[in-house]
Design an enzyme around this catalytic site. Sequence first.
Site, PDB file in Angstrom:
ATOM      1  N   GLY A 199       2.833  -1.416   4.311  1.00 46.71           N
ATOM      2  CA  GLY A 199       2.840   0.029   4.070  1.00 46.71           C
ATOM      3  C   GLY A 199       4.247   0.510   3.805  1.00 46.71           C
ATOM      4  O   GLY A 199       4.787   0.364   2.707  1.00 46.71           O
ATOM      5  N   GLY A 200       4.879   1.081   4.840  1.00 42.94           N
ATOM      6  CA  GLY A 200       6.195   1.710   4.708  1.00 42.94           C
ATOM      7  C   GLY A 200       7.217   0.893   3.926  1.00 42.94           C
ATOM      8  O   GLY A 200       7.871   1.425   3.018  1.00 42.94           O
ATOM      9  N   ASN A 220       0.868  -1.181   0.000  1.00 44.51           N
ATOM     10  CA  ASN A 220       0.000   0.000   0.000  1.00 44.51           C
ATOM     11  C   ASN A 220       0.903   1.229   0.000  1.00 44.51           C
ATOM     12  O   ASN A 220       1.519   1.546   1.020  1.00 44.51           O
ATOM     13  CB  ASN A 220      -0.889  -0.034   1.251  1.00 44.51           C
ATOM     14  CG  ASN A 220      -1.742   1.215   1.396  1.00 44.51           C
ATOM     15  OD1 ASN A 220      -1.821   2.026   0.475  1.00 44.51           O
ATOM     16  ND2 ASN A 220      -2.374   1.357   2.557  1.00 44.51           N
ATOM     17  N   TRP A 221       0.961   1.899  -1.159  1.00 43.97           N
ATOM     18  CA  TRP A 221       1.886   3.035  -1.285  1.00 43.97           C
ATOM     19  C   TRP A 221       1.307   4.320  -0.691  1.00 43.97           C
ATOM     20  O   TRP A 221       1.998   5.345  -0.653  1.00 43.97           O
ATOM     21  CB  TRP A 221       2.274   3.229  -2.759  1.00 43.97           C
ATOM     22  CG  TRP A 221       3.117   2.109  -3.309  1.00 43.97           C
ATOM     23  CD1 TRP A 221       3.697   1.100  -2.594  1.00 43.97           C
ATOM     24  CD2 TRP A 221       3.470   1.871  -4.680  1.00 43.97           C
ATOM     25  NE1 TRP A 221       4.402   0.253  -3.428  1.00 43.97           N
ATOM     26  CE2 TRP A 221       4.274   0.699  -4.721  1.00 43.97           C
ATOM     27  CE3 TRP A 221       3.181   2.519  -5.880  1.00 43.97           C
ATOM     28  CZ2 TRP A 221       4.793   0.170  -5.912  1.00 43.97           C
ATOM     29  CZ3 TRP A 221       3.707   2.000  -7.071  1.00 43.97           C
ATOM     30  CH2 TRP A 221       4.503   0.845  -7.083  1.00 43.97           C
ATOM     31  N   LYS A 222       0.060   4.278  -0.292  1.00 44.81           N
ATOM     32  CA  LYS A 222      -0.598   5.434   0.350  1.00 44.81           C
ATOM     33  C   LYS A 222      -0.386   6.717  -0.489  1.00 44.81           C
ATOM     34  O   LYS A 222      -0.275   6.647  -1.691  1.00 44.81           O
ATOM     35  CB  LYS A 222      -0.102   5.609   1.784  1.00 44.81           C
ATOM     36  CG  LYS A 222      -0.184   4.315   2.587  1.00 44.81           C
ATOM     37  CD  LYS A 222      -0.012   4.533   4.058  1.00 44.81           C
ATOM     38  CE  LYS A 222       0.035   3.186   4.763  1.00 44.81           C
ATOM     39  NZ  LYS A 222      -0.009   3.308   6.204  1.00 44.81           N
ATOM     40  N   HIS A 268      -9.425   0.650   4.969  1.00 41.48           N
ATOM     41  CA  HIS A 268      -8.144   0.883   5.662  1.00 41.48           C
ATOM     42  C   HIS A 268      -8.393   1.778   6.877  1.00 41.48           C
ATOM     43  O   HIS A 268      -9.217   2.692   6.825  1.00 41.48           O
ATOM     44  CB  HIS A 268      -7.141   1.533   4.699  1.00 41.48           C
ATOM     45  CG  HIS A 268      -5.756   1.532   5.253  1.00 41.48           C
ATOM     46  ND1 HIS A 268      -5.336   2.450   6.187  1.00 41.48           N
ATOM     47  CD2 HIS A 268      -4.707   0.703   5.038  1.00 41.48           C
ATOM     48  CE1 HIS A 268      -4.085   2.185   6.509  1.00 41.48           C
ATOM     49  NE2 HIS A 268      -3.675   1.132   5.829  1.00 41.48           N
ATOM     50  N   GLU A 301      -5.401  -5.617  10.400  1.00 41.59           N
ATOM     51  CA  GLU A 301      -4.373  -4.617  10.653  1.00 41.59           C
ATOM     52  C   GLU A 301      -4.639  -3.921  11.981  1.00 41.59           C
ATOM     53  O   GLU A 301      -5.430  -2.968  12.033  1.00 41.59           O
ATOM     54  CB  GLU A 301      -4.368  -3.567   9.544  1.00 41.59           C
ATOM     55  CG  GLU A 301      -4.085  -4.131   8.169  1.00 41.59           C
ATOM     56  CD  GLU A 301      -3.523  -3.057   7.240  1.00 41.59           C
ATOM     57  OE1 GLU A 301      -2.375  -3.225   6.808  1.00 41.59           O
ATOM     58  OE2 GLU A 301      -4.207  -2.058   6.990  1.00 41.59           O
ATOM     59  N   GLY A 314       2.419   1.669  10.864  1.00 41.74           N
ATOM     60  CA  GLY A 314       3.346   2.796  10.739  1.00 41.74           C
ATOM     61  C   GLY A 314       4.037   3.156  12.041  1.00 41.74           C
ATOM     62  O   GLY A 314       4.654   4.218  12.140  1.00 41.74           O
ATOM     63  N   SER A 334       3.486  -2.761  10.297  1.00 40.13           N
ATOM     64  CA  SER A 334       4.939  -2.762  10.467  1.00 40.13           C
ATOM     65  C   SER A 334       5.611  -4.088  10.101  1.00 40.13           C
ATOM     66  O   SER A 334       6.543  -4.523  10.776  1.00 40.13           O
ATOM     67  CB  SER A 334       5.304  -2.342  11.900  1.00 40.13           C
ATOM     68  OG  SER A 334       4.875  -1.005  12.138  1.00 40.13           O
ATOM     69  N   GLU A 372      -6.884   4.208   8.021  1.00 43.52           N
ATOM     70  CA  GLU A 372      -6.741   5.654   7.763  1.00 43.52           C
ATOM     71  C   GLU A 372      -8.001   6.211   7.102  1.00 43.52           C
ATOM     72  O   GLU A 372      -8.383   7.353   7.344  1.00 43.52           O
ATOM     73  CB  GLU A 372      -5.487   5.903   6.902  1.00 43.52           C
ATOM     74  CG  GLU A 372      -4.222   5.664   7.721  1.00 43.52           C
ATOM     75  CD  GLU A 372      -3.025   5.179   6.918  1.00 43.52           C
ATOM     76  OE1 GLU A 372      -3.009   5.313   5.684  1.00 43.52           O
ATOM     77  OE2 GLU A 372      -2.093   4.633   7.549  1.00 43.52           O
TER      78      GLU A 372
HETATM   79  C1  PEP Z   1      -0.749  -0.201   6.211  1.00 43.09           C
HETATM   80  O1  PEP Z   1      -0.906   1.000   6.195  1.00 43.09           O
HETATM   81  O2  PEP Z   1      -1.585  -0.941   5.674  1.00 43.09           O
HETATM   82  C2  PEP Z   1       0.439  -0.737   6.869  1.00 43.09           C
HETATM   83  C3  PEP Z   1       0.441  -1.997   7.206  1.00 43.09           C
HETATM   84  O3  PEP Z   1       1.465   0.152   7.098  1.00 43.09           O
HETATM   85  P1  PEP Z   1       2.910  -0.193   7.749  1.00 43.09           P
HETATM   86  O4  PEP Z   1       3.410  -1.457   7.096  1.00 43.09           O
HETATM   87  O5  PEP Z   1       3.752   0.987   7.429  1.00 43.09           O
HETATM   88  O6  PEP Z   1       2.668  -0.374   9.215  1.00 43.09           O
END
Ligand code: PEP
Length: 250
Positions: A234-235, A9-11, A95, A167, A173, A213, A97
């Site tokens: 994500g990251g 997920n490049w957000k 998600h 999640e 994050g 994470s 967010e």
């Molecule tokens: C996400 O936003 O779906 C996610 C899992 O982010 P991260 O891996 O950065 O925690």
Amino acid sequence: MRDKIVAGNWKMNNDLAETEELLGKLKLQMVKEPEATVMVAPSFTNLYPTFQALKDTPVIVAAQNMHESESGAFTGEISAAMLKSIGVTTVILGHSERRAYFNETGEILAKKVKTAIENEMTVIFCFGEELEDRKNNRHFDLVEKQLKEGLFDLPQSSWKNIILAYEPVWAIGTGETASPEQAQEMHKHIRNLLNKNVGKEVADSTSILYGGSVKPNNAKEIFAKKDVDGGLIGGASLNAVDFVEIVNSF
Ligand code: PEP
């Protein structure tokens, strides 16, 4: 056999040039036939160039969101038909967010899921508890509520188009990951809920991803758990080397 899936997920990161750079690195790093199904979800403006760049690879391009209506006066929104018209047939919905910053309620998400399914799209449905819920031992009930609101009214036949992504919000994050045991415990709970509410066939065949994470140094241990079928990243998905290492962690 359930699909093993790693989705990035490049957000709201990367302009067009940065996206092209990341895609170039990804194509260099990725083996031709990875064991897992690989997906990436760029921003709306980068969806089409990403789709074009990856069309000769097995990587699936997903959108990060879509509107619940088919079309109409919804300024700034994107419909299922628009996504499909550029070749995108997978969408992330729910998600944390989107839930937290854009007020996407269970009711809205149920409508979005229904619209996506009616348009024969695949949905990566995200859900998970906040830290307060876990501290107060409400995490199992909260996850049940989110699944009930978003998905449990769907007919059995729709479930082939659903991928689940657990999640925990406190792990997104933050660098703090659920332990492999915590992930397995929740994924098992989710599979039991599917068994009870939808049926054994769906419970056995639906992929449940873990997100929060996930990094190259913890992916293997998490993905090794019986009910964890991959990850939503994500990251670490913004770094081609790290992402491909995670993809190869089964
Ligand atoms: C996400 O936003 O779906 C996610 C899992 O982010 P991260 O891996 O950065 O925690």
